[in-house]
Motif scaffolding. Sequence first.
Motif, PDB file in Angstrom:
ATOM      1  N   PHE A 105      57.248  40.490 136.121  1.00 38.84           N
ATOM      2  CA  PHE A 105      57.994  39.839 137.197  1.00 38.84           C
ATOM      3  C   PHE A 105      58.240  38.394 136.808  1.00 38.84           C
ATOM      4  CE2 PHE A 105      58.622  37.414 140.990  1.00 38.84           C
ATOM      5  CZ  PHE A 105      59.188  38.264 141.922  1.00 38.84           C
ATOM      6  N   CYS A 106      59.482  37.945 136.909  1.00 39.72           N
ATOM      7  CA  CYS A 106      59.746  36.525 136.657  1.00 39.72           C
ATOM      8  C   CYS A 106      60.978  36.067 137.414  1.00 39.72           C
ATOM      9  CB  CYS A 106      59.857  36.218 135.177  1.00 39.72           C
ATOM     10  SG  CYS A 106      61.152  37.038 134.276  1.00 39.72           S
ATOM     11  N   VAL A 107      60.976  34.773 137.727  1.00 40.37           N
ATOM     12  CA  VAL A 107      62.044  34.137 138.501  1.00 40.37           C
ATOM     13  C   VAL A 107      62.587  32.970 137.693  1.00 40.37           C
ATOM     14  CG1 VAL A 107      62.578  32.870 140.630  1.00 40.37           C
ATOM     15  CG2 VAL A 107      60.945  34.755 140.680  1.00 40.37           C
ATOM     16  N   THR A 124      62.412  35.145 145.371  1.00 40.79           N
ATOM     17  CA  THR A 124      61.109  35.793 145.251  1.00 40.79           C
ATOM     18  C   THR A 124      60.872  36.738 146.426  1.00 40.79           C
ATOM     19  OG1 THR A 124      60.223  33.889 144.057  1.00 40.79           O
ATOM     20  CG2 THR A 124      58.614  35.383 145.054  1.00 40.79           C
ATOM     21  N   LEU A 125      61.137  36.265 147.621  1.00 40.58           N
ATOM     22  CA  LEU A 125      60.931  37.095 148.811  1.00 40.58           C
ATOM     23  C   LEU A 125      61.860  38.308 148.806  1.00 40.58           C
ATOM     24  CD1 LEU A 125      60.537  34.270 151.466  1.00 40.58           C
ATOM     25  CD2 LEU A 125      58.725  35.675 150.446  1.00 40.58           C
ATOM     26  N   THR A 126      63.102  38.108 148.382  1.00 46.35           N
ATOM     27  CA  THR A 126      64.053  39.212 148.324  1.00 46.35           C
ATOM     28  C   THR A 126      63.601  40.252 147.311  1.00 46.35           C
ATOM     29  OG1 THR A 126      65.869  37.753 148.986  1.00 46.35           O
ATOM     30  CG2 THR A 126      66.480  39.829 147.902  1.00 46.35           C
ATOM     31  N   MET A 127      63.087  39.802 146.162  1.00 49.08           N
ATOM     32  CA  MET A 127      62.613  40.748 145.156  1.00 49.08           C
ATOM     33  C   MET A 127      61.395  41.511 145.663  1.00 49.08           C
ATOM     34  SD  MET A 127      62.997  42.369 142.375  1.00 49.08           S
ATOM     35  CE  MET A 127      64.214  41.503 141.402  1.00 49.08           C
ATOM     36  N   PHE A 128      60.482  40.842 146.342  1.00 49.32           N
ATOM     37  CA  PHE A 128      59.333  41.555 146.914  1.00 49.32           C
ATOM     38  C   PHE A 128      59.816  42.674 147.828  1.00 49.32           C
ATOM     39  CE2 PHE A 128      56.173  37.736 146.704  1.00 49.32           C
ATOM     40  CZ  PHE A 128      56.093  37.874 145.329  1.00 49.32           C
ATOM     41  N   THR A 147      48.509  40.124 136.903  1.00 48.60           N
ATOM     42  CA  THR A 147      49.240  38.872 137.067  1.00 48.60           C
ATOM     43  C   THR A 147      48.292  37.696 136.915  1.00 48.60           C
ATOM     44  OG1 THR A 147      50.841  37.729 138.461  1.00 48.60           O
ATOM     45  CG2 THR A 147      48.969  38.762 139.573  1.00 48.60           C
ATOM     46  N   ASP A 148      48.861  36.522 136.703  1.00 47.92           N
ATOM     47  CA  ASP A 148      47.979  35.359 136.614  1.00 47.92           C
ATOM     48  C   ASP A 148      47.612  34.894 138.024  1.00 47.92           C
ATOM     49  OD1 ASP A 148      50.043  33.690 137.533  1.00 47.92           O
ATOM     50  OD2 ASP A 148      50.490  32.911 135.550  1.00 47.92           O
ATOM     51  N   LEU A 149      46.563  34.094 138.100  1.00 54.69           N
ATOM     52  CA  LEU A 149      46.053  33.664 139.397  1.00 54.69           C
ATOM     53  C   LEU A 149      47.072  32.856 140.183  1.00 54.69           C
ATOM     54  CD1 LEU A 149      42.330  32.811 138.608  1.00 54.69           C
ATOM     55  CD2 LEU A 149      43.289  34.872 139.638  1.00 54.69           C
ATOM     56  N   ARG A 150      47.944  32.133 139.485  1.00 54.65           N
ATOM     57  CA  ARG A 150      48.984  31.372 140.194  1.00 54.65           C
ATOM     58  C   ARG A 150      49.903  32.308 140.966  1.00 54.65           C
ATOM     59  NH1 ARG A 150      50.870  28.112 134.995  1.00 54.65           N
ATOM     60  NH2 ARG A 150      50.494  30.215 134.280  1.00 54.65           N
ATOM     61  N   PHE A 151      50.287  33.426 140.330  1.00 60.05           N
ATOM     62  CA  PHE A 151      51.178  34.359 141.003  1.00 60.05           C
ATOM     63  C   PHE A 151      50.447  35.110 142.111  1.00 60.05           C
ATOM     64  CE2 PHE A 151      53.954  38.058 141.526  1.00 60.05           C
ATOM     65  CZ  PHE A 151      55.152  37.392 141.734  1.00 60.05           C
ATOM     66  N   ILE A 171      42.462  34.900 129.490  1.00 60.81           N
ATOM     67  CA  ILE A 171      43.020  35.443 128.255  1.00 60.81           C
ATOM     68  C   ILE A 171      43.300  34.358 127.227  1.00 60.81           C
ATOM     69  CG2 ILE A 171      43.966  37.524 129.302  1.00 60.81           C
ATOM     70  CD1 ILE A 171      46.729  36.090 129.196  1.00 60.81           C
ATOM     71  N   ARG A 172      43.401  33.135 127.692  1.00 58.59           N
ATOM     72  CA  ARG A 172      43.477  31.959 126.835  1.00 58.59           C
ATOM     73  C   ARG A 172      43.168  30.768 127.725  1.00 58.59           C
ATOM     74  NH1 ARG A 172      47.747  29.076 127.932  1.00 58.59           N
ATOM     75  NH2 ARG A 172      49.587  30.041 128.809  1.00 58.59           N
ATOM     76  N   VAL A 173      42.916  29.623 127.145  1.00 55.10           N
ATOM     77  CA  VAL A 173      42.541  28.454 127.932  1.00 55.10           C
ATOM     78  C   VAL A 173      43.602  28.195 128.997  1.00 55.10           C
ATOM     79  CG1 VAL A 173      42.064  25.991 127.870  1.00 55.10           C
ATOM     80  CG2 VAL A 173      41.244  27.458 126.028  1.00 55.10           C
ATOM     81  N   GLY A 174      43.159  28.167 130.243  1.00 54.67           N
ATOM     82  CA  GLY A 174      44.060  27.873 131.352  1.00 54.67           C
ATOM     83  C   GLY A 174      44.854  29.052 131.885  1.00 54.67           C
ATOM     84  N   ALA A 175      44.715  30.236 131.287  1.00 54.48           N
ATOM     85  CA  ALA A 175      45.467  31.407 131.759  1.00 54.48           C
ATOM     86  C   ALA A 175      44.478  32.483 132.192  1.00 54.48           C
ATOM     87  CB  ALA A 175      46.383  31.937 130.665  1.00 54.48           C
ATOM     88  N   ARG A 176      44.283  32.586 133.496  1.00 49.50           N
ATOM     89  CA  ARG A 176      43.392  33.609 134.049  1.00 49.50           C
ATOM     90  C   ARG A 176      44.235  34.687 134.696  1.00 49.50           C
ATOM     91  NH1 ARG A 176      37.835  31.834 136.015  1.00 49.50           N
ATOM     92  NH2 ARG A 176      38.407  33.464 137.458  1.00 49.50           N
ATOM     93  N   ILE A 177      43.952  35.944 134.340  1.00 51.11           N
ATOM     94  CA  ILE A 177      44.731  37.092 134.779  1.00 51.11           C
ATOM     95  C   ILE A 177      43.850  37.984 135.651  1.00 51.11           C
ATOM     96  CG2 ILE A 177      46.087  39.084 133.990  1.00 51.11           C
ATOM     97  CD1 ILE A 177      47.268  36.383 133.161  1.00 51.11           C
ATOM     98  N   VAL A 178      44.469  38.585 136.652  1.00 52.38           N
ATOM     99  CA  VAL A 178      43.772  39.487 137.552  1.00 52.38           C
ATOM    100  C   VAL A 178      44.638  40.716 137.779  1.00 52.38           C
ATOM    101  CG1 VAL A 178      44.687  38.451 139.670  1.00 52.38           C
ATOM    102  CG2 VAL A 178      42.450  39.585 139.712  1.00 52.38           C
ATOM    103  N   SER A 179      44.017  41.860 138.041  1.00 52.72           N
ATOM    104  CA  SER A 179      44.773  43.059 138.384  1.00 52.72           C
ATOM    105  C   SER A 179      44.581  43.343 139.866  1.00 52.72           C
ATOM    106  CB  SER A 179      44.299  44.260 137.553  1.00 52.72           C
ATOM    107  OG  SER A 179      42.945  44.549 137.833  1.00 52.72           O
ATOM    108  N   GLY A 180      45.557  44.020 140.453  1.00 52.56           N
ATOM    109  CA  GLY A 180      45.453  44.328 141.869  1.00 52.56           C
ATOM    110  C   GLY A 180      46.380  45.442 142.275  1.00 52.56           C
ATOM    111  N   ARG A 181      46.214  45.864 143.514  1.00 50.93           N
ATOM    112  CA  ARG A 181      47.046  46.924 144.076  1.00 50.93           C
ATOM    113  C   ARG A 181      47.535  46.488 145.442  1.00 50.93           C
ATOM    114  NH1 ARG A 181      42.610  51.519 144.622  1.00 50.93           N
ATOM    115  NH2 ARG A 181      43.816  52.091 142.835  1.00 50.93           N
TER     116      ARG A 181
END
Length: 189
Positions: A105-107, A124-128, A147-151, A171-181
Amino acid sequence: MRILVVSPDLYEHHRGLLTQMHRLRAQVFGSRLGWDVEITADEERDEYDRLGPTYLLEIDATDRVADYVRLLPAIGPTMLRQTSPQLLREGRLEVHPGMIESSRFCVDTHLEAGRGGGQLHQATLTMFAGIIEWSMANGYDEIVTATDLRFERILNRSGWALRRLGEPVEIRVGARIVSGRGVGDRQPQ
């Protein structure tokens, strides 16, 4: 803005828009986020693009791709299960035919129209809404993603909170990723 559904049978017909989409991915994931992605001829692609995903593209009034998402049935190979199982509790995901994976997902953050003081961009809202509508129309009642924590915070602000499938992983310095449903959530395992 309008949502365009591009299934594999429409790839050739929408080749120009898909090129824009792959270039947007290169800008977002390669340049802006600094992820380790493969970029060729200014386009980002990976092995999951070869599996016949459905792409949802949001197109602006000038026929420019404003944002995009890739959707793959979770019962087949997916990014979350094959590439990032470390994001899942116990390294696995119980899949079912009603589960779809959302990825990449990207904007286009250069878009000004639709941006309101501190609120989420209208694109973003329209795509959701487009993701949910397409999923429901195609028999999917659950969406999984990494997705990353920011998203994840953007999802929470939109009222679409993810139920985490594991703990965040750096996954690298400053990039934290999480999975979800989300969407029609079934109970966590």
